[in-house]
Design an enzyme around this catalytic site. Sequence first.
Site, PDB file in Angstrom:
ATOM      1  N   LYS A 255       0.818  -1.221   0.000  1.00 11.70           N
ATOM      2  CA  LYS A 255       0.000   0.000   0.000  1.00 11.70           C
ATOM      3  C   LYS A 255       0.853   1.272   0.000  1.00 11.70           C
ATOM      4  CE  LYS A 255      -2.338  -0.653   3.831  1.00 11.70           C
ATOM      5  NZ  LYS A 255      -1.939  -1.990   4.316  1.00 11.70           N
TER       6      LYS A 255
ATOM      7  N   ARG B 130      -9.968   2.056   7.899  1.00 15.92           N
ATOM      8  CA  ARG B 130      -9.651   0.678   8.298  1.00 15.92           C
ATOM      9  C   ARG B 130     -10.782   0.036   9.086  1.00 15.92           C
ATOM     10  NH1 ARG B 130      -3.706   1.209   8.108  1.00 15.92           N
ATOM     11  NH2 ARG B 130      -2.690  -0.751   8.575  1.00 15.92           N
TER      12      ARG B 130
ATOM     13  N   ARG C 165       7.520 -11.040   2.955  1.00 19.40           N
ATOM     14  CA  ARG C 165       7.823  -9.678   2.524  1.00 19.40           C
ATOM     15  C   ARG C 165       8.002  -8.748   3.721  1.00 19.40           C
ATOM     16  NH1 ARG C 165       3.787  -6.522  -1.592  1.00 19.40           N
ATOM     17  NH2 ARG C 165       3.966  -8.160  -3.128  1.00 19.40           N
TER      18      ARG C 165
ATOM     19  N   ARG D 158      11.199  -1.478  11.266  1.00 20.98           N
ATOM     20  CA  ARG D 158       9.904  -1.078  11.819  1.00 20.98           C
ATOM     21  C   ARG D 158       9.571  -1.914  13.040  1.00 20.98           C
ATOM     22  NH1 ARG D 158       4.966   0.192   7.751  1.00 20.98           N
ATOM     23  NH2 ARG D 158       3.888  -0.785   9.488  1.00 20.98           N
TER      24      ARG D 158
ATOM     25  N   ARG E  61      -1.742  -8.199  13.159  1.00 20.21           N
ATOM     26  CA  ARG E  61      -2.196  -7.209  12.165  1.00 20.21           C
ATOM     27  C   ARG E  61      -3.047  -7.885  11.081  1.00 20.21           C
ATOM     28  NH1 ARG E  61       3.122  -4.585  10.531  1.00 20.21           N
ATOM     29  NH2 ARG E  61       1.909  -3.156   9.245  1.00 20.21           N
TER      30      ARG E  61
HETATM   31  P1  AMP Z   1       0.319   0.993   8.124  1.00 15.62           P
HETATM   32  O1  AMP Z   1       1.589   1.719   7.877  1.00 15.62           O
HETATM   33  O2  AMP Z   1      -0.816   1.504   7.298  1.00 15.62           O
HETATM   34  O3  AMP Z   1       0.474  -0.498   8.068  1.00 15.62           O
HETATM   35  O4  AMP Z   1      -0.093   1.320   9.647  1.00 15.62           O
HETATM   36  C1  AMP Z   1       0.740   0.951  10.730  1.00 15.62           C
HETATM   37  C2  AMP Z   1      -0.047   0.972  12.032  1.00 15.62           C
HETATM   38  O5  AMP Z   1      -0.567   2.294  12.273  1.00 15.62           O
HETATM   39  C3  AMP Z   1      -1.275   0.090  12.064  1.00 15.62           C
HETATM   40  O6  AMP Z   1      -0.966  -1.256  12.390  1.00 15.62           O
HETATM   41  C4  AMP Z   1      -2.106   0.761  13.144  1.00 15.62           C
HETATM   42  O7  AMP Z   1      -1.600   0.506  14.436  1.00 15.62           O
HETATM   43  C5  AMP Z   1      -1.861   2.225  12.835  1.00 15.62           C
HETATM   44  N1  AMP Z   1      -2.822   2.736  11.829  1.00 15.62           N
HETATM   45  C6  AMP Z   1      -2.569   3.171  10.558  1.00 15.62           C
HETATM   46  N2  AMP Z   1      -3.681   3.556   9.932  1.00 15.62           N
HETATM   47  C7  AMP Z   1      -4.689   3.371  10.815  1.00 15.62           C
HETATM   48  C8  AMP Z   1      -6.099   3.555  10.761  1.00 15.62           C
HETATM   49  N3  AMP Z   1      -6.702   4.016   9.648  1.00 15.62           N
HETATM   50  N4  AMP Z   1      -6.810   3.242  11.868  1.00 15.62           N
HETATM   51  C9  AMP Z   1      -6.232   2.786  12.999  1.00 15.62           C
HETATM   52  N5  AMP Z   1      -4.919   2.565  13.112  1.00 15.62           N
HETATM   53  C10 AMP Z   1      -4.147   2.850  12.033  1.00 15.62           C
END
Ligand code: AMP
Length: 183
Positions: A8, A83, A118, A128, A139
């Site tokens: 993404k 989400r 990945r 990270r 997740r």
């Molecule tokens: P990502 O980089 O999109 O995988 O997001 C990393 C982490 O940030 C996620 O596992 C959540 O803990 C938090 N996060 C990102 N976007 C959201 C969202 N829209 N709602 C809630 N938590 C989020």
Amino acid sequence: MGPPGAGKGTQGVSIAQHFGVPAISTGAIFRANVEGKTELGLVVSRLMEAGELVPDEVTVQIVASRLAEPDAAAGFLLDGFPRTVAQAEALDALLAEAGTPLDAVVSLTVDEEQLTARMLKRAEQEGRADDNEETIRRRFEVYAAQTAPLLARYSGLGLLVEVDGIGDVDEVFERIIRALGQV
Ligand code: AMP
């Protein structure tokens, strides 16, 4: 949209560049706050490390203020938001108010085994904190329970564009742009 590690972030930046709009990634905003040790960063870091979602009210607030910035007036790419159903409903309300409906929802599909491999590679490269095996598993669960139901919602609205996320980055990007051209 797409499960954790589907690409993404990478594709989001390329799509945004292609259309000349800002890429707005809630994950990137949260990570920047964690790194900057802001008040928000302190609130979200533990949740992120556990693979849990940040509460809807906090997340929606962040997106609402980001969308209100001038560079988002002519369009935007949202990465990792919404989400949850509550976030999708809040986004509907925000966009209705602004008179800027969504043009499309891109969903990247990739199988879980490939994704885990990945993500573990990314953990090595980027360090990270939420890319360890236990958090990755959590997740995926959160994605399946809370986020995947949004696919049916956007499909019902005729907005969903499903794209095979397996392949090299440029190949997947070409697929996305081609699919978006058919919306
Ligand atoms: P990502 O980089 O999109 O995988 O997001 C990393 C982490 O940030 C996620 O596992 C959540 O803990 C938090 N996060 C990102 N976007 C959201 C969202 N829209 N709602 C809630 N938590 C989020």
